[in-house]
Every structure is written in structure tokens, then in C-alpha cells.
Write a protein that holds these residues in place. Sequence first.
Motif, PDB file in Angstrom:
ATOM      1  N   ILE A 114       0.570  -1.297  -0.558  1.00 22.78           N
ATOM      2  CA  ILE A 114      -0.297  -0.265  -0.014  1.00 22.78           C
ATOM      3  C   ILE A 114       1.349   0.925  -0.457  1.00 22.78           C
ATOM      4  N   SER A 115       2.335   1.240  -0.091  1.00 21.54           N
ATOM      5  CA  SER A 115       2.798   2.315   0.577  1.00 21.54           C
ATOM      6  C   SER A 115       3.156   2.633  -0.919  1.00 21.54           C
ATOM      7  N   LEU A 116       3.658   1.522  -1.459  1.00 18.32           N
ATOM      8  CA  LEU A 116       4.103   2.160  -2.971  1.00 18.32           C
ATOM      9  C   LEU A 116       3.532   2.149  -3.554  1.00 18.32           C
ATOM     10  N   ALA A 117       2.335   1.595  -3.447  1.00 13.81           N
ATOM     11  CA  ALA A 117       0.870   2.047  -4.339  1.00 13.81           C
ATOM     12  C   ALA A 117       0.585   3.712  -4.073  1.00 13.81           C
ATOM     13  N   LEU A 118       1.015   4.244  -2.937  1.00  6.92           N
ATOM     14  CA  LEU A 118       0.209   5.442  -2.836  1.00  6.92           C
ATOM     15  C   LEU A 118       1.158   6.201  -3.157  1.00  6.92           C
ATOM     16  N   GLY A 119       2.417   5.828  -3.204  1.00  5.78           N
ATOM     17  CA  GLY A 119       3.639   6.929  -3.821  1.00  5.78           C
ATOM     18  C   GLY A 119       3.602   6.848  -5.542  1.00  5.78           C
ATOM     19  N   GLN A 120       2.629   5.562  -5.752  1.00  7.08           N
ATOM     20  CA  GLN A 120       1.998   5.860  -7.454  1.00  7.08           C
ATOM     21  C   GLN A 120       1.791   7.262  -7.566  1.00  7.08           C
ATOM     22  N   LEU A 121       0.285   7.582  -6.771  1.00  7.27           N
ATOM     23  CA  LEU A 121      -0.186   8.387  -6.979  1.00  7.27           C
ATOM     24  C   LEU A 121       0.271   9.901  -7.186  1.00  7.27           C
ATOM     25  N   THR A 122      -0.136  10.778  -7.616  1.00  4.14           N
ATOM     26  CA  THR A 122       0.404  12.194  -7.523  1.00  4.14           C
ATOM     27  C   THR A 122       0.052  13.158  -6.724  1.00  4.14           C
ATOM     28  N   ASP A 123       0.556  14.231  -6.260  1.00  6.41           N
ATOM     29  CA  ASP A 123       0.897  14.626  -5.006  1.00  6.41           C
ATOM     30  C   ASP A 123      -1.177  14.628  -4.981  1.00  6.41           C
ATOM     31  N   ARG A 124      -1.734  15.287  -6.179  1.00  6.62           N
ATOM     32  CA  ARG A 124      -2.656  15.872  -6.038  1.00  6.62           C
ATOM     33  C   ARG A 124      -3.714  14.912  -5.852  1.00  6.62           C
ATOM     34  N   GLU A 125      -3.544  13.587  -5.899  1.00  2.30           N
ATOM     35  CA  GLU A 125      -4.265  12.538  -6.037  1.00  2.30           C
ATOM     36  C   GLU A 125      -4.009  11.728  -4.538  1.00  2.30           C
ATOM     37  N   ARG A 126      -2.860  11.623  -3.869  1.00  2.00           N
ATOM     38  CA  ARG A 126      -2.798  11.540  -2.461  1.00  2.00           C
ATOM     39  C   ARG A 126      -3.411  12.505  -1.590  1.00  2.00           C
ATOM     40  N   GLN A 127      -3.575  14.230  -1.678  1.00  2.00           N
ATOM     41  CA  GLN A 127      -3.587  14.641  -0.388  1.00  2.00           C
ATOM     42  C   GLN A 127      -5.025  14.632  -0.611  1.00  2.00           C
ATOM     43  N   ILE A 128      -6.043  14.614  -2.099  1.00  3.44           N
ATOM     44  CA  ILE A 128      -7.417  14.564  -1.788  1.00  3.44           C
ATOM     45  C   ILE A 128      -7.842  13.218  -1.652  1.00  3.44           C
ATOM     46  N   LEU A 129      -7.346  11.755  -1.638  1.00  5.02           N
ATOM     47  CA  LEU A 129      -8.140  11.197  -1.148  1.00  5.02           C
ATOM     48  C   LEU A 129      -7.328  10.657   0.269  1.00  5.02           C
ATOM     49  N   LEU A 130      -5.928  10.777   0.862  1.00  6.13           N
ATOM     50  CA  LEU A 130      -5.975  10.774   2.245  1.00  6.13           C
ATOM     51  C   LEU A 130      -6.955  11.600   2.984  1.00  6.13           C
ATOM     52  N   ALA A 131      -7.026  13.317   2.907  1.00  8.84           N
ATOM     53  CA  ALA A 131      -8.387  14.250   3.300  1.00  8.84           C
ATOM     54  C   ALA A 131      -9.478  13.532   3.124  1.00  8.84           C
ATOM     55  N   HIS A 132     -10.042  12.701   2.857  1.00 10.36           N
ATOM     56  CA  HIS A 132     -11.255  12.376   1.983  1.00 10.36           C
ATOM     57  C   HIS A 132     -11.434  11.091   2.820  1.00 10.36           C
ATOM     58  N   GLU A 133      -9.999   9.796   2.426  1.00 13.75           N
ATOM     59  CA  GLU A 133     -10.717   8.887   3.138  1.00 13.75           C
ATOM     60  C   GLU A 133     -10.000   9.208   5.536  1.00 13.75           C
ATOM     61  N   VAL A 134      -9.350   9.076   5.375  1.00 20.39           N
ATOM     62  CA  VAL A 134      -8.280   9.672   6.891  1.00 20.39           C
ATOM     63  C   VAL A 134      -9.118  10.555   8.010  1.00 20.39           C
ATOM     64  N   ASN A 135      -9.263  12.424   7.009  1.00 15.23           N
ATOM     65  CA  ASN A 135      -9.224  12.989   7.851  1.00 15.23           C
ATOM     66  C   ASN A 135     -10.373  13.179   8.043  1.00 15.23           C
ATOM     67  N   GLY A 136     -11.441  12.755   6.845  1.00 15.67           N
ATOM     68  CA  GLY A 136     -13.245  12.673   6.664  1.00 15.67           C
ATOM     69  C   GLY A 136     -13.755  14.154   5.964  1.00 15.67           C
ATOM     70  N   GLN A 137     -12.764  14.252   5.615  1.00 15.97           N
ATOM     71  CA  GLN A 137     -13.284  15.687   4.939  1.00 15.97           C
ATOM     72  C   GLN A 137     -14.297  15.486   4.586  1.00 15.97           C
ATOM     73  N   ALA A 138     -15.083  16.119   3.802  1.00 19.77           N
ATOM     74  CA  ALA A 138     -16.274  15.575   3.025  1.00 19.77           C
ATOM     75  C   ALA A 138     -15.573  16.951   1.650  1.00 19.77           C
ATOM     76  N   THR A 139     -16.821  16.024   0.616  1.00 19.34           N
ATOM     77  CA  THR A 139     -16.117  16.686  -0.754  1.00 19.34           C
ATOM     78  C   THR A 139     -16.190  17.894  -1.463  1.00 19.34           C
ATOM     79  N   GLN A 140     -17.673  17.676  -0.194  1.00 12.77           N
ATOM     80  CA  GLN A 140     -18.255  19.888  -0.696  1.00 12.77           C
ATOM     81  C   GLN A 140     -17.041  20.441  -0.053  1.00 12.77           C
ATOM     82  N   SER A 141     -16.334  20.524   0.902  1.00  7.48           N
ATOM     83  CA  SER A 141     -15.277  21.438   1.950  1.00  7.48           C
ATOM     84  C   SER A 141     -14.239  21.118   0.693  1.00  7.48           C
ATOM     85  N   LEU A 142     -13.816  19.738  -0.074  1.00  6.79           N
ATOM     86  CA  LEU A 142     -12.998  19.383  -1.243  1.00  6.79           C
ATOM     87  C   LEU A 142     -12.653  20.668  -1.822  1.00  6.79           C
TER      88      LEU A 142
END
Length: 360
Positions: A114-142
Motif C-alpha cells: 500500500i505504501s508503494l501504491a500510494l507512492g504511484q499517485l500524484t501529490d494532488r491525488e494522494r492529498q485529496i484521497l487522504l483528506a477524504h478517507e483518513v481525515n473525513g473531509q467532505a467532498t463539498q469542503s474539498l
Amino acid sequence: MSPAPARDEPQDVAESADIAALLPMLRRIVGARIGQHPAAEDIVQETLLRVLSAEARIQPGMLAPYAITTVRNVIATMWRKNDRDARNQHRMHDPSEPEDAEHLVVASEEQSAISLALGQLTDRERQILLAHEVNGQATQSLAAETGSTAGAVAAQLKRTRARLRVEYVLALEGIEPPTEQCRPVLLALSSADRRRQGELDAARHLLECEVCARLSEPLLGRGRVREDEIHVPISADPDIVAARQAAREVAVRAGFTGADLTLLATAVSEVARNIVRFASNGEVRIELLERPRTGIRIVARDTGPGISDIDLALQDGFSTNKGLGLGLPGARRLMDEFSIDTKPGQGTTVTMTKWFEKKG
């Protein structure tokens, strides 16, 4: 003991600051998952220990994703251990040690993947994914932060999850796709994008690429199960029977009865038998149609040598195998629509349709 050389101190201070900066995030993740559980702080500390022990192997910029993956694994390990302990309370011995050892090996491999897979994403993809999946930030807020819309963010998250699944299975297997078409095909399967699968001729690619055929199994499971479509792999005589039975099953749902059922099943048998005899490997897809009217479409696809002379192959009585079946001319007569696409050395695709006609 002599003091450490002064030149190492700035780097040590910076690394300590990076690790310390993880604490608020880790406590937030742990709190969101287990609340005020007595082991909450122990989990945070255990995570930090694991991150510190792996720090030399973590790529620059991957410290936070690695820590997030680690804390989730630590929590999962705790729940599994609690569950196992509860189930084994009646036993006189403690079976946890060998299972823990095995689990740690598997968890380590999954964590690395999973660490290698995350490393294949772009910075923007990783940032939005983690903000939504881990921090629980809503799509409207993003969407407000990125100047986009909630729908666009949701669509991006869907694409990113699909891509992460592909990169994860590749990393877990330690495989680099053998062709340039592999990744697009796997991504189309992971996102359950049927239009894109058709554009890429994904079904044929899976017949030709052994690696993608194997990796596609966990990805195909993500898509919606279609009750109006059945795929039957064809490689031996028993598969001919399976294809015929599957065609009858779908045809009955379409309303076919009596002689029409028999004719349809016979045509399916013929094209499946051709795959076994001339190509060895292929598939038959049976699809229930509702538009423009009710019917059954059969697509028989193989990776064999192809047909050198289609006109000759469609002549009655022609056979390269001295068989007693109806062959392609017979299958064409039994169906309402019939077409062949073939290329020397690249296989053959037979597409045929039978329309339902209400009688009486």
C-alpha cells in the motif's frame, strides 16, 4: 560515553520534529476508530515505534502516508487479536504466537504494497484521497478548497481509488505490467468502466495476457454483478456444455421456449466447439438484450490462428476438421444476425444475435 558529533544534530532535530508532527494526526485517527479505548495511546506509541524503526526505508514525502497505513494496521491487529482471544478462551494453551508471526509477515507485505501504491499517485491525488478517507473531509469542503464542484471531486476520488487498487495489486505481486496496454485495461476493470473496457477490447486482452488475467480477478470483483450477462471460459469439451446451458438459462429469461431454445443452444455449441478445436482458448459471452427489443447476443472470442478465408469457411459442407457438426454456416442459419471478425494470428470473434418473437 562520548557525545555525538555536533554536525549530526541539525538532521536529528529535523527528523525528531517530523516524527513528533505525526502525533496529532495519529491521535485523531485512533480516536476516530476506537474512541476512548484504554489502548488508544498504546496504539499511537506502537505506531511511532514502527515508523521510527522503518524511517531509513521510507521515501522522502512518504512519512505521513506510511504512518497512516501503519496505524490502521496496528488497530486492525488489535481487533483481530481481541477476537481471537475471545474465541480461544476455552483452550488450555495459547495458540496466538504462531498465528501472530504469520499475521505479521502478511501485514508487513500488505503495508509495503500500500505504501508503494500510494507512492504511484500524484501529490494532488494522494492529498485529496487522504483528506477524504483518513481525515473525513467532505467532498463539498474539498471542492471549496480546490475551486471545483462536489461532483468533480467525487469523480476524481473514484478514479483515484481505482488507480490505487491497480497499483496495490501490482505492488503486492511485485509485477511490472508486460505491455503498455496492461495498466489502462486493469484501470478500466478496477473502475468498472464498461465503455472504456470496450474501447480497449479488454476481454481480448485478458485472453492474451496471462498476467492481467490473473491480476484482474480481485479488480473485477469491484464491479456490479450483471445478472443479464454470463461469461464462460472455453478450453475443453466440458466448457461447451457449460456455454450451452448458460445460453439456455439466459434465453428462458428472455422468453424463448421450445424449438427456439434448441436452435439457440445448438448455435452456441457450434461456436464453442470451434474454439476448442481450432483455438484451444477463448470465451463465450451470453448477453440478454432489452433494446431495441428482447433478444440474446452471443459473442464467441478466441486467440487462435484466425480464419484465412471467411467466404470458404461459411460455405456449406466445408470443414477443416472433418467434423459432423453444423459448423459456422449452420450457426449462421440458426441465428438472426451473424458476423465474423478475424485476423491471421490474432484470433476470431463471432457475434450472433437471436431476437425474441412473441408467438400466438
